[in-house]
Design a protein around this motif. Structure first.
Motif, PDB file in Angstrom:
ATOM      1  N   UNK A 115       0.826  -1.195   0.000  1.00  0.00           N
ATOM      2  CA  UNK A 115       0.000   0.000   0.000  1.00  0.00           C
ATOM      3  C   UNK A 115       0.860   1.243   0.000  1.00  0.00           C
ATOM      4  N   UNK A 116       0.332   2.302  -0.590  1.00  0.00           N
ATOM      5  CA  UNK A 116       0.920   3.613  -0.395  1.00  0.00           C
ATOM      6  C   UNK A 116       0.452   4.130   0.952  1.00  0.00           C
ATOM      7  N   UNK A 117       1.396   4.621   1.761  1.00  0.00           N
ATOM      8  CA  UNK A 117       1.063   5.085   3.098  1.00  0.00           C
ATOM      9  C   UNK A 117       1.726   6.422   3.364  1.00  0.00           C
ATOM     10  N   UNK A 118       0.974   7.306   3.997  1.00  0.00           N
ATOM     11  CA  UNK A 118       1.541   8.535   4.541  1.00  0.00           C
ATOM     12  C   UNK A 118       1.935   8.250   5.979  1.00  0.00           C
ATOM     13  N   UNK A 119       3.086   8.743   6.404  1.00  0.00           N
ATOM     14  CA  UNK A 119       3.563   8.401   7.739  1.00  0.00           C
ATOM     15  C   UNK A 119       4.159   9.621   8.418  1.00  0.00           C
ATOM     16  N   UNK A 120       3.849   9.754   9.690  1.00  0.00           N
ATOM     17  CA  UNK A 120       4.518  10.741  10.530  1.00  0.00           C
ATOM     18  C   UNK A 120       5.655  10.029  11.239  1.00  0.00           C
ATOM     19  N   UNK A 121       6.859  10.448  10.999  1.00  0.00           N
ATOM     20  CA  UNK A 121       8.020   9.769  11.542  1.00  0.00           C
ATOM     21  C   UNK A 121       9.052   9.590  10.446  1.00  0.00           C
ATOM     22  N   UNK A 122      10.119   8.868  10.765  1.00  0.00           N
ATOM     23  CA  UNK A 122      11.212   8.693   9.811  1.00  0.00           C
ATOM     24  C   UNK A 122      11.560   7.215   9.681  1.00  0.00           C
ATOM     25  N   UNK A 123      10.724   6.442   8.977  1.00  0.00           N
ATOM     26  CA  UNK A 123      11.052   5.029   8.789  1.00  0.00           C
ATOM     27  C   UNK A 123      12.241   4.852   7.849  1.00  0.00           C
ATOM     28  N   UNK A 124      12.743   3.638   7.794  1.00  0.00           N
ATOM     29  CA  UNK A 124      13.838   3.294   6.886  1.00  0.00           C
ATOM     30  C   UNK A 124      13.436   2.083   6.063  1.00  0.00           C
ATOM     31  N   UNK A 125      13.867   2.045   4.807  1.00  0.00           N
ATOM     32  CA  UNK A 125      13.568   0.918   3.936  1.00  0.00           C
ATOM     33  C   UNK A 125      14.086  -0.372   4.555  1.00  0.00           C
ATOM     34  N   UNK A 126      13.257  -1.408   4.571  1.00  0.00           N
ATOM     35  CA  UNK A 126      13.606  -2.690   5.149  1.00  0.00           C
ATOM     36  C   UNK A 126      13.256  -2.815   6.619  1.00  0.00           C
ATOM     37  N   UNK A 127      12.869  -1.702   7.246  1.00  0.00           N
ATOM     38  CA  UNK A 127      12.517  -1.740   8.666  1.00  0.00           C
ATOM     39  C   UNK A 127      11.086  -2.247   8.838  1.00  0.00           C
ATOM     40  N   UNK A 128      10.903  -3.062   9.870  1.00  0.00           N
ATOM     41  CA  UNK A 128       9.566  -3.568  10.172  1.00  0.00           C
ATOM     42  C   UNK A 128       8.818  -2.574  11.048  1.00  0.00           C
ATOM     43  N   UNK A 129       7.511  -2.651  10.991  1.00  0.00           N
ATOM     44  CA  UNK A 129       6.657  -1.829  11.830  1.00  0.00           C
ATOM     45  C   UNK A 129       5.611  -2.730  12.462  1.00  0.00           C
ATOM     46  N   UNK A 130       5.432  -2.607  13.775  1.00  0.00           N
ATOM     47  CA  UNK A 130       4.426  -3.385  14.485  1.00  0.00           C
ATOM     48  C   UNK A 130       3.066  -2.707  14.321  1.00  0.00           C
ATOM     49  N   UNK A 131       2.081  -3.478  13.873  1.00  0.00           N
ATOM     50  CA  UNK A 131       0.738  -2.971  13.633  1.00  0.00           C
ATOM     51  C   UNK A 131      -0.269  -3.745  14.476  1.00  0.00           C
ATOM     52  N   UNK A 132      -1.431  -3.199  14.755  1.00  0.00           N
ATOM     53  CA  UNK A 132      -2.447  -3.965  15.471  1.00  0.00           C
ATOM     54  C   UNK A 132      -2.831  -5.213  14.676  1.00  0.00           C
ATOM     55  N   UNK A 133      -2.733  -6.362  15.295  1.00  0.00           N
ATOM     56  CA  UNK A 133      -3.097  -7.649  14.677  1.00  0.00           C
ATOM     57  C   UNK A 133      -2.266  -7.942  13.431  1.00  0.00           C
ATOM     58  N   UNK A 134      -1.042  -7.445  13.374  1.00  0.00           N
ATOM     59  CA  UNK A 134      -0.210  -7.736  12.213  1.00  0.00           C
ATOM     60  C   UNK A 134       1.079  -6.946  12.248  1.00  0.00           C
ATOM     61  N   UNK A 135       1.752  -6.922  11.113  1.00  0.00           N
ATOM     62  CA  UNK A 135       2.982  -6.151  11.012  1.00  0.00           C
ATOM     63  C   UNK A 135       3.152  -5.697   9.564  1.00  0.00           C
ATOM     64  N   UNK A 136       4.139  -4.847   9.353  1.00  0.00           N
ATOM     65  CA  UNK A 136       4.436  -4.374   8.021  1.00  0.00           C
ATOM     66  C   UNK A 136       5.921  -4.179   7.835  1.00  0.00           C
ATOM     67  N   UNK A 137       6.311  -3.869   6.614  1.00  0.00           N
ATOM     68  CA  UNK A 137       7.710  -3.594   6.295  1.00  0.00           C
ATOM     69  C   UNK A 137       7.766  -2.469   5.282  1.00  0.00           C
ATOM     70  N   UNK A 175     -11.509  -3.340  11.116  1.00  0.00           N
ATOM     71  CA  UNK A 175     -11.417  -3.784  12.510  1.00  0.00           C
ATOM     72  C   UNK A 175     -10.565  -2.860  13.362  1.00  0.00           C
ATOM     73  N   UNK A 176      -9.436  -2.412  12.816  1.00  0.00           N
ATOM     74  CA  UNK A 176      -8.446  -1.738  13.668  1.00  0.00           C
ATOM     75  C   UNK A 176      -8.225  -0.274  13.315  1.00  0.00           C
ATOM     76  N   UNK A 177      -8.686   0.175  12.149  1.00  0.00           N
ATOM     77  CA  UNK A 177      -8.383   1.519  11.686  1.00  0.00           C
ATOM     78  C   UNK A 177      -9.289   2.585  12.270  1.00  0.00           C
ATOM     79  N   UNK A 178      -8.846   3.822  12.136  1.00  0.00           N
ATOM     80  CA  UNK A 178      -9.616   4.979  12.567  1.00  0.00           C
ATOM     81  C   UNK A 178     -10.036   5.797  11.352  1.00  0.00           C
TER      82      UNK A 178
END
Length: 325
Positions: free
Chosen positions: A92-114, A140-143
């Motif tokens: 997905x295309x995502x807008x993010x507040x913060x400074x992620x890095x390519x290859x870094x994982x992100x913990x999500x409610x009921x799942x994860x992403x990269x 289920x989990x989004x706002x």
């Protein structure tokens, strides 16, 4: 045209923080774009303000609860807004507040992403790993992604899932409600005649507007083309509808099918598809205000906005509306 040319003074207390008690309680400022004449009415008056043979065109996109709160591996918080699916499954295309890095994982409610790759301007390609379809997971989990000028304590509420959505919303995919349509009810439609990135450049000519995907059903194209041939008015509900119609009808005839509206409508644009517009009041110095100024002329629009401020109209997503004829 300079960005500063589309400015006006708005007291912050006029920014509507809650929707009206009933959808049709909203006020309606009617602007004749040829004469500049203003009239005060209400959304409930639309059936008598429109002509019996007007063709109303609506945007039936449905807002997805795309705002998700996640955490970096270090525990730092991230706020994500999933905008649209990309070509690869689960990406997905995502807008993010913060400074992620390519290859870094992100913990999500009921799942994860990269994080796969940066797309620029705060947008990232995100690979989402959750159980089942991503849209069902978001339900289920989004706002609800309410605009940033809604500064209510506590953030989105359960009621926003219904009120930040049109009654005719059908196709999931929007990250912002087509707010002009929020005023409509099934009853109003039954008795009647028949869609945000800020500008950072100093001039509108230097601003590149992000494209919006759309799909024009064959029946819609047929009815719009027939109405134009008969000299009937096309009334667009919302600026997203205008952008889609003007893109799909750039040659003077509306074409059915999917597409991307990349055009930036601003003063000087020659409208080929629409004659009238129902829209909410827009942010100063914004592409949507430029679109309204293109249709009615900035002098008329500025006078209308000044009158709306004097009369204490409610502004922005949950606010009152304009009918430009």
């Amino acid at each position: 045209m300079r960005l500063a040319d589309l400015d006006y003074v708005l007291p912050l207390e006029l920014v509507a923080q809650e929707p009206p008690a009933e959808r049709t309680d909203a006020r309606l400022l009617v602007l004749d774009r040829e004469t500049g004449l203003l009239r005060h009415a209400g959304i409930a008056d639309l059936p008598r303000l429109l002509c019996p043979d007007d063709l109303l065109v609506l945007n039936d996109t449905r807002v997805i609860p795309g705002r998700v709160r996640g955490r970096r591996p270090s525990g730092g918080r991230l706020e994500l807004l999933l905008v649209r699916p990309l070509g690869e499954e689960g990406e997905w295309e995502a807008l993010v507040r913060g400074t992620p890095r390519a290859g870094e994982r992100v913990h999500l409610p009921e799942g994860h992403g990269e994080w796969v790759a940066a797309l620029g301007d705060g947008r990232w390609r995100l690979r989402v790993a959750v159980e089942g379809p991503v849209l069902a997971w978001l339900e289920r989990v989004g706002e609800v992604p309410l605009p940033p000028y809604l500064t209510r304590p506590g953030g989105p509420t359960a009621a926003d899932r219904e009120r930040y959505q049109t009654v005719y919303a059908r196709v999931p995919g929007a990250v912002a409600a087509p707010t002009a349509g929020l005023h409509f009810t099934p009853a109003l439609l039954a008795v009647g005649p028949g869609t945000f990135q800020p500008v950072r450049a100093d001039t509108f000519e230097a601003h590149v507007m992000a494209p919006e995907t759309y799909a024009v059903p064959p029946e819609t194209a047929e009815r719009v083309n027939a109405a134009r041939a008969a000299g009937r008015r096309i009334v667009a509900v919302g600026t997203t509808t205008v952008r889609a119609l003007e893109a799909a009808g750039a040659e003077g005839r509306l074409h059915a099918g999917p597409g991307e509206a990349a055009l930036f409508i601003r003063p000087g644009h020659r409208f080929r598809m629409i004659d009238a517009l129902i829209t909410n009041f827009h942010l100063p110095r914004s592409p949507l205000l430029a679109l309204v100024a293109a249709l009615a002329g900035w002098d008329h629009v500025r006078a209308a906005y000044d009158e709306a401020v004097r009369r204490r109209y409610r502004f922005y997503s949950f606010g009152d509306a304009m009918l430009i004829t």
